[in-house]
Design a protein around this motif. Structure first.
Motif, PDB file in Angstrom:
ATOM      1  N   GLN A 140      -2.550   2.460   2.314  1.00 28.15           N
ATOM      2  CA  GLN A 140      -1.614   1.990   1.407  1.00 28.15           C
ATOM      3  C   GLN A 140      -1.843   0.427   0.941  1.00 28.15           C
ATOM      4  O   GLN A 140      -2.310  -0.389   2.110  1.00 28.15           O
ATOM      5  CB  GLN A 140       0.005   1.999   1.714  1.00 28.15           C
ATOM      6  CG  GLN A 140       0.340   3.587   2.036  1.00 28.15           C
ATOM      7  CD  GLN A 140       0.463   4.246   0.561  1.00 28.15           C
ATOM      8  OE1 GLN A 140       0.313   3.716  -0.416  1.00 28.15           O
ATOM      9  NE2 GLN A 140       0.560   5.498   0.604  1.00 28.15           N
ATOM     10  N   PHE A 141      -1.293  -0.009  -0.015  1.00 26.87           N
ATOM     11  CA  PHE A 141      -1.142  -1.423  -0.188  1.00 26.87           C
ATOM     12  C   PHE A 141       0.396  -1.764  -0.183  1.00 26.87           C
ATOM     13  O   PHE A 141       1.144  -1.002  -0.784  1.00 26.87           O
ATOM     14  CB  PHE A 141      -1.486  -2.004  -1.484  1.00 26.87           C
ATOM     15  CG  PHE A 141      -3.152  -2.033  -1.615  1.00 26.87           C
ATOM     16  CD1 PHE A 141      -3.915  -3.345  -1.187  1.00 26.87           C
ATOM     17  CD2 PHE A 141      -3.910  -1.176  -2.413  1.00 26.87           C
ATOM     18  CE1 PHE A 141      -5.335  -3.536  -1.005  1.00 26.87           C
ATOM     19  CE2 PHE A 141      -5.254  -1.339  -2.206  1.00 26.87           C
ATOM     20  CZ  PHE A 141      -5.806  -2.558  -1.621  1.00 26.87           C
ATOM     21  N   SER A 142       0.703  -2.985   0.322  1.00 23.53           N
ATOM     22  CA  SER A 142       2.334  -3.222   0.488  1.00 23.53           C
ATOM     23  C   SER A 142       2.224  -4.685   0.161  1.00 23.53           C
ATOM     24  O   SER A 142       1.268  -5.420   0.372  1.00 23.53           O
ATOM     25  CB  SER A 142       2.601  -2.982   2.167  1.00 23.53           C
ATOM     26  OG  SER A 142       2.419  -1.508   2.255  1.00 23.53           O
ATOM     27  N   ILE A 143       3.570  -5.131  -0.007  1.00 30.03           N
ATOM     28  CA  ILE A 143       3.957  -6.408  -0.402  1.00 30.03           C
ATOM     29  C   ILE A 143       5.018  -7.083   0.305  1.00 30.03           C
ATOM     30  O   ILE A 143       6.051  -6.055   0.685  1.00 30.03           O
ATOM     31  CB  ILE A 143       4.221  -6.587  -1.985  1.00 30.03           C
ATOM     32  CG1 ILE A 143       4.097  -8.330  -2.395  1.00 30.03           C
ATOM     33  CG2 ILE A 143       5.523  -6.019  -2.269  1.00 30.03           C
ATOM     34  CD1 ILE A 143       4.008  -8.344  -3.703  1.00 30.03           C
ATOM     35  N   PHE A 144       5.009  -8.448   0.735  1.00 32.41           N
ATOM     36  CA  PHE A 144       5.970  -9.090   1.356  1.00 32.41           C
ATOM     37  C   PHE A 144       6.424 -10.463   1.006  1.00 32.41           C
ATOM     38  O   PHE A 144       5.505 -11.029   0.912  1.00 32.41           O
ATOM     39  CB  PHE A 144       5.797  -8.972   2.977  1.00 32.41           C
ATOM     40  CG  PHE A 144       5.448  -7.834   3.746  1.00 32.41           C
ATOM     41  CD1 PHE A 144       6.510  -6.984   4.251  1.00 32.41           C
ATOM     42  CD2 PHE A 144       4.108  -7.390   3.606  1.00 32.41           C
ATOM     43  CE1 PHE A 144       5.963  -5.692   5.045  1.00 32.41           C
ATOM     44  CE2 PHE A 144       3.675  -6.078   4.180  1.00 32.41           C
ATOM     45  CZ  PHE A 144       4.786  -5.209   5.000  1.00 32.41           C
ATOM     46  N   LYS A 153      14.343 -11.978   0.824  1.00 26.42           N
ATOM     47  CA  LYS A 153      12.980 -11.157   1.481  1.00 26.42           C
ATOM     48  C   LYS A 153      12.968 -10.079   0.590  1.00 26.42           C
ATOM     49  O   LYS A 153      13.973  -9.015   0.454  1.00 26.42           O
ATOM     50  CB  LYS A 153      12.975 -11.193   2.820  1.00 26.42           C
ATOM     51  CG  LYS A 153      12.654 -12.110   3.702  1.00 26.42           C
ATOM     52  CD  LYS A 153      12.357 -11.915   5.113  1.00 26.42           C
ATOM     53  CE  LYS A 153      12.107 -13.144   6.004  1.00 26.42           C
ATOM     54  NZ  LYS A 153      11.543 -13.156   7.208  1.00 26.42           N
ATOM     55  N   TYR A 154      11.646  -9.459   0.353  1.00 30.22           N
ATOM     56  CA  TYR A 154      11.645  -8.239  -0.204  1.00 30.22           C
ATOM     57  C   TYR A 154      10.295  -7.739   0.608  1.00 30.22           C
ATOM     58  O   TYR A 154       9.178  -8.285   0.875  1.00 30.22           O
ATOM     59  CB  TYR A 154      11.109  -8.255  -1.853  1.00 30.22           C
ATOM     60  CG  TYR A 154      12.290  -8.899  -2.418  1.00 30.22           C
ATOM     61  CD1 TYR A 154      13.004  -8.510  -3.222  1.00 30.22           C
ATOM     62  CD2 TYR A 154      12.183 -10.413  -2.778  1.00 30.22           C
ATOM     63  CE1 TYR A 154      14.000  -8.820  -4.029  1.00 30.22           C
ATOM     64  CE2 TYR A 154      12.968 -10.840  -3.461  1.00 30.22           C
ATOM     65  CZ  TYR A 154      14.023 -10.172  -4.220  1.00 30.22           C
ATOM     66  OH  TYR A 154      14.927 -10.905  -5.108  1.00 30.22           O
ATOM     67  N   VAL A 246       4.120 -14.917  -0.343  1.00 27.22           N
ATOM     68  CA  VAL A 246       3.719 -13.458  -0.798  1.00 27.22           C
ATOM     69  C   VAL A 246       2.437 -13.118   0.255  1.00 27.22           C
ATOM     70  O   VAL A 246       1.652 -13.710   0.202  1.00 27.22           O
ATOM     71  CB  VAL A 246       3.277 -13.378  -2.174  1.00 27.22           C
ATOM     72  CG1 VAL A 246       2.871 -11.773  -2.648  1.00 27.22           C
ATOM     73  CG2 VAL A 246       4.311 -13.840  -3.196  1.00 27.22           C
ATOM     74  N   SER A 247       2.684 -11.896   0.863  1.00 28.66           N
ATOM     75  CA  SER A 247       1.753 -11.529   1.551  1.00 28.66           C
ATOM     76  C   SER A 247       1.480  -9.987   1.133  1.00 28.66           C
ATOM     77  O   SER A 247       2.398  -9.011   1.238  1.00 28.66           O
ATOM     78  CB  SER A 247       2.448 -11.426   3.146  1.00 28.66           C
ATOM     79  OG  SER A 247       2.672 -12.735   3.585  1.00 28.66           O
ATOM     80  N   LEU A 248       0.370  -9.915   1.063  1.00 29.56           N
ATOM     81  CA  LEU A 248      -0.283  -8.506   0.500  1.00 29.56           C
ATOM     82  C   LEU A 248      -0.988  -7.886   1.852  1.00 29.56           C
ATOM     83  O   LEU A 248      -1.720  -8.497   2.572  1.00 29.56           O
ATOM     84  CB  LEU A 248      -1.315  -8.616  -0.410  1.00 29.56           C
ATOM     85  CG  LEU A 248      -0.752  -8.886  -1.894  1.00 29.56           C
ATOM     86  CD1 LEU A 248      -1.673  -9.411  -2.949  1.00 29.56           C
ATOM     87  CD2 LEU A 248       0.170  -7.648  -2.655  1.00 29.56           C
ATOM     88  N   ASP A 333       7.044 -12.248   9.870  1.00 34.09           N
ATOM     89  CA  ASP A 333       6.025 -13.317   9.712  1.00 34.09           C
ATOM     90  C   ASP A 333       5.246 -13.480   8.502  1.00 34.09           C
ATOM     91  O   ASP A 333       4.478 -14.357   8.237  1.00 34.09           O
ATOM     92  CB  ASP A 333       5.126 -13.347  10.842  1.00 34.09           C
ATOM     93  CG  ASP A 333       5.944 -13.309  12.426  1.00 34.09           C
ATOM     94  OD1 ASP A 333       6.883 -14.201  12.419  1.00 34.09           O
ATOM     95  OD2 ASP A 333       5.396 -12.843  13.432  1.00 34.09           O
ATOM     96  N   GLY A 334       4.858 -12.341   7.921  1.00 36.03           N
ATOM     97  CA  GLY A 334       4.009 -12.196   6.808  1.00 36.03           C
ATOM     98  C   GLY A 334       2.542 -12.195   7.046  1.00 36.03           C
ATOM     99  O   GLY A 334       1.651 -12.530   6.028  1.00 36.03           O
TER     100      GLY A 334
END
Length: 963
Positions: A140-144, A153-154, A246-248, A333-334
């Motif tokens: 998967q790809f996820s986003i933070f 936060k999301y 943004v962390s992917l 932490d991202g």
């Protein structure tokens, strides 16, 4: 060919503004981040309905009961040897097919992975002939996203839907992740080989995200188009007032689909590469002795993008680092600890343990700012091993070497070269996309049907690798398995097929050398004392030049596991000829070589239960095999295809079309002995010496459940076309006597064909007296289609051609749901569907596209696009059955499919061929079948003591413009 006004029929449009706000589109109006104007589109929250599979009627079942029993027995016999039968209608997959497919990943022939429109990685075909349809949900790809000093936060997986087990307090696997994306504001846009997913304020209302998926499918690029890699470019636009971190995250399981992740001995290994490319290698040890595979997942570090990795995490509570631990770290932490890069390879996984890895790329995005983050995936499985022992190296190893660790370099080059790939893709696609004469649905469906050249089980090998890499079964094992059924074929005397050329050298050896053929050696025998058959070891028709593009295989379909099924390739080959002509010529060389070979091993044909030999000399094989392609052909064993009436004419027609289109005289010279042999073989089917072949009262054609009696419209028309094409080619090669024979035979056969089948408005199905002999067959003018596509004179007068096509349009198309399903194969003249058999009542997408191409060539563009649009409506539109990126061979009027992911629908490129015939075709020399043969311009230039073959071979590079 096309007038500028004819395509302005009922305009249909799917502009991106209907799916994405104009404001968001404007934000992405840079660096190809916005989806294209023309594309196939879906919302991510669209329902992926389960598809309805076909079933036979009671009457059909009664007719096929004996076949069913024999087929069941054969499937069990193959299973006892650890092999899958090429056709198995009895086994159903655990993963039911659904309307969930999207653009597949990677180039051609190196294994493929498809990606659904909602983001799941599925349809794994890393091992030839084996498909694992179920998605690997850990991939998967996820986003933070963190704003306001971490107070806002999301976190979400970038895929919609409720994962099984979601919300369990004690779950340590992927159900513990944040599956928070509804998909309501997210859309998918597909234009093969690229796809865009737009997250319009999901999960963060103030962050717009575009993911652009790119694969290296580049026409006429025979290097990059073979690479097993794909790139994912994320464009981030911060519309909020706060700076956002943004962390992917890209997660990947060490798996090739199914339950392969549980087999053990898998190892993951982090790496820091040059140019900022960093990631993880996942070394996968395949089961059952199959060659190993290494995956690489990576991201590109830049001044603003920080890349970290987690080399290993598991899906169970017993794992040292669980999927839940990994997710919690990213939420907090991202990113991961940079020390992980120096951790080295992991310990091999245990049986039953799932080993996963993750790559994170983090960046700060300023208010109203933009940022690009790029990931890539590659897989390296350099060896192709077929079940009966043959081993080859894949095409990409010619450039990247034969180590699985080439995945590292592949992923690096993908990240560095993808912009150049996109430039080439746009240069190829834009002229068609910007052609205002064409319907919009046609533009994007034309490109999206090419998915099959990646996801259709393609295998592309380096032709030089076989000698170094081939592994044969021990002779004792082979003898035991075959139970004393051995090859009895004699050595082919190739030279006898070119005796009628212009003057040759003084002896037989000279003649063979001139055409690049093996010298005749009648003394050669096998170890059992049988005369030897060198058809697979000689240099005949093997490319020996610097432009060698290797050898190429693709499946008839993922449910019909036979390589390069030739009666279907007849329809699909327009795509390869248009985009990769050297591959198309390579396939034709393989079949030309096969025509002159023989395999005397006994085979039982399941329809009637009779026995015959596997391959008859002079007959075009149905396919190149299943478990040992090129060496053991004709895996299809329902009927004895050496008695089929369409295969040999289809070979001649394809060869002539390719010869004319490419202007490759060397190719023409090489394959001519096989063309002539294929034509001479067909003489036996002219029972009454009227020049016309007859069918034999069984389904001896590509419609292999639809019985034919006497003269048939389909096979008879193909035969007339083949006579004309062979005559034209013989003139250009210099075989004037054979050209004259073809002409004389054509002039005898044509009036017989018309007298027996023409009824005043169309050609009857056949000349028999059965209940369906007067049926309107959609494919009745297949021979005329090729004749017009090859620049040859029409087989019949224009009035008969247009009348037949109009009848097909009025009945087979418009009387079936108002023309919104395609052309049904058979229709009675009273307007009722021909239900003689399963295939007569089916709609075949590939045949419908072929009929539409024929209509274009006949000047009936409006009917052509209305006909083909039915396939789009039924197969690709939101109101249809959900066959996108898995177009089946057939569906019924009530929407039941047969054989998903099938080769024949590539024939939509026959429509494009008809719309823009190549200059070489338009300027090809015409042949008047009413005139006696005269010397061709090429032959008239030869001096009295020069060999025709020698001159053609020597001047092949000079005469291309005069073909």
């Amino acid at each position: 060919m096309v007038s500028s006004s004819l395509f302005h029929r009922r305009k249909q449009s799917w502009p991106p503004e209907e799916y994405i706000s104009r404001a968001t589109l404007q934000l992405f109006d840079f660096d190809s981040a916005a989806p294209p104007e023309h594309a196939w589109r879906r919302r991510l929250d669209s329902h992926a309905n389960i598809l309805k599979e076909f079933s036979v009627t009671f009457r059909e079942a009664i007719k096929m009961v004996r076949l069913g029993i024999r087929l069941w027995s054969y499937i069990r016999e193959e299973a006892a040897y650890g092999r899958k039968a090429p056709i198995d209608p009895f086994t159903r997959e655990s993963c039911k097919p659904s309307a969930s497919q999207g653009v597949p990943l990677g180039g051609m022939g190196s294994g493929s992975i498809s990606r659904g429109f909602r983001g799941e990685f599925r349809q794994w075909q890393i091992i030839p002939g084996i498909r694992e349809a179920s998605p690997v949900m850990a991939n998967q790809f996820s986003i933070f996203i963190s704003r306001d000093g971490g107070n806002k936060k999301y976190a979400s997986v970038l895929a919609p839907g409720q994962h099984e087990g979601l919300g369990k307090q004690d779950d340590y696997g992927i159900s513990s992740w944040g599956w928070n994306l509804s998909g309501q504001n997210s859309t998918y846009h597909a234009l093969f080989p690229r796809a865009w997913t737009i997250y319009d304020g999901e999960p963060d209302p103030d962050l717009k995200v575009s993911c652009r998926q790119i694969s290296p499918f580049i026409p006429h690029d025979y290097k990059d188009s073979s690479l097993p890699t794909a790139v994912f470019v994320y464009t981030l636009v911060n519309t909020g007032k706060e700076r956002a971190k943004v962390s992917l995250l890209f997660t990947w399981a060490n798996s090739i689909g199914g339950i392969s992740h549980l087999s053990g001995d898998h190892v993951n290994e982090p790496f820091i590469g040059e140019d900022g490319v960093s990631g993880v290698l996942l070394h996968h040890k395949t089961a059952k002795g199959n060659p190993p595979v290494t995956f690489a997942i990576a991201a590109c570090e830049t001044q603003n993008v920080n890349v970290t990795v987690l080399p290993s995490f598991g899906l169970s509570q017993e794992s040292c680092i669980t999927a839940k631990d990994m997710w919690d770290t990213m939420v907090r932490d991202g990113q991961f600890d940079r020390g992980n890069f120096s951790s080295g390879p992991t310990m091999p996984s245990s049986v039953g343990e799932t080993l996963c890895a993750a790559v994170s790329a983090s960046a700060w995005v300023e208010p109203r700012g933009k940022c690009t983050v790029t990931f890539a995936l590659a897989w390296s499985s350099p060896k192709v091993k077929f079940l009966k022992g043959s081993l080859y190296y894949r095409r990409y190893t010619k450039y990247y070497g034969t180590s699985e660790r080439a995945a590292h370099q592949l992923v690096h080059d993908a990240l560095k070269n993808h912009k150049q790939w996109e430039e080439e893709i746009e240069k190829w696609q834009n002229p068609i996309l910007h052609d205002e004469r064409l319907p919009e649905w046609y533009k994007f469906t034309l490109f999206n049907e090419l998915y099959f050249l990646v996801a259709g089980g393609t295998v592309w090998i380096d032709s030089q690798s076989h000698d170094e890499c081939t592994v044969n079964l021990p002779q004792t094992t082979r003898k035991l398995e075959e139970k004393n059924v051995r090859v009895k074929g004699r050595k082919v005397d190739y030279t006898e097929h070119i005796e009628h050329f212009a003057t040759f050298g003084s002896n037989q050896s000279d003649r063979a050398v001139l055409a690049g053929l093996p010298c005749k050696d009648e003394s050669a025998t096998t170890e059992d004392g049988d005369p030897a058959d060198f058809s697979h070891s000689s240099s005949f028709l093997d490319p020996q030049n610097e432009e060698d593009v290797g050898r190429f295989l693709y499946l008839e379909g993922v449910e019909y596991i036979m390589w390069c099924t030739y009666d279907v390739h007849f329809y699909a080959s327009f795509a390869l000829l248009e985009l990769f002509p050297k591959i198309e010529l390579s396939i034709q060389r393989d079949f030309a070589k096969a025509v002159l070979s023989e395999d005397g091993r006994k085979v039982r044909f399941l329809a009637e239960g009779n026995w015959g030999i596997r391959k008859v000399r002079g007959a075009v094989p149905h396919d190149l095999g299943t478990h040992d392609p090129w060496n053991e052909m004709n895996a299809y064993n329902i009927h004895d295809t050496s008695k089929w009436k369409d295969l040999n004419p289809k070979f001649v027609l394809q060869v002539y079309r390719d010869f004319s289109a490419t202007g490759d005289l060397a190719f023409g010279v090489d394959v001519w002995p096989s063309v002539r042999a294929a034509m001479e073989y067909m003489e036996q089917f002219d029972r009454d010496n009227d020049g016309l072949i007859e069918n034999d009262g069984f389904p001896d054609q590509t419609y292999d459940t639809w019985t034919v009696h006497g003269v048939s419209a389909y096979c008879g028309c193909l035969w007339l076309a083949a006579l004309q094409a062979a005559a034209a080619m013989a003139v250009q090669i210099g075989d004037r006597d054979f050209a004259e024979w073809c002409k004389v035979t054509f002039l005898k056969a044509k009036p017989v064909f018309e007298a027996k089948l023409w009824n005043g408005s169309y050609f009857n199905y056949d000349s028999g007296a059965s209940s369906n002999s007067k049926s309107i067959q959609a494919d009745q003018l297949a021979g005329q289609w090729y004749t017009a596509s090859s620049g040859l004179p029409s087989l019949f007068d224009d009035g008969k051609i247009r009348s037949s096509l109009q009848k097909i349009y009025d009945f087979n198309v418009m009387k079936v749901r108002g023309g919104r399903m395609g052309a049904v194969n058979g229709m009675h003249p009273n307007g009722k569907v021909d239900e003689t058999c399963m295939q007569s009542r089916e709609i075949w997408a590939g045949v419908t596209y072929a009929v539409a191409a024929n209509m274009i060539l006949a000047g009936m563009e409006e009917q052509a696009f209305a006909t083909a649009e039915g396939i789009f409506v039924a197969g690709w539109s939101e109101e249809g059955y959900g066959y996108w990126f898995q177009t089946p061979e057939a569906w019924t009027i009530d929407g039941h499919f047969r054989s998903l992911i099938y080769m024949r629908p590539l024939s939509i490129w026959g429509m494009q061929w008809a719309l823009s015939l190549p200059k070489a075709i338009m300027e090809a020399p015409q042949i008047n079948m009413m005139d006696r043969i005269r010397s061709s311009p090429m032959i008239s230039r030869l001096s009295g003591n020069e060999s025709g073959i020698r001159i053609v071979a020597h001047r092949a590079g000079c005469f291309g413009g005069q073909m």
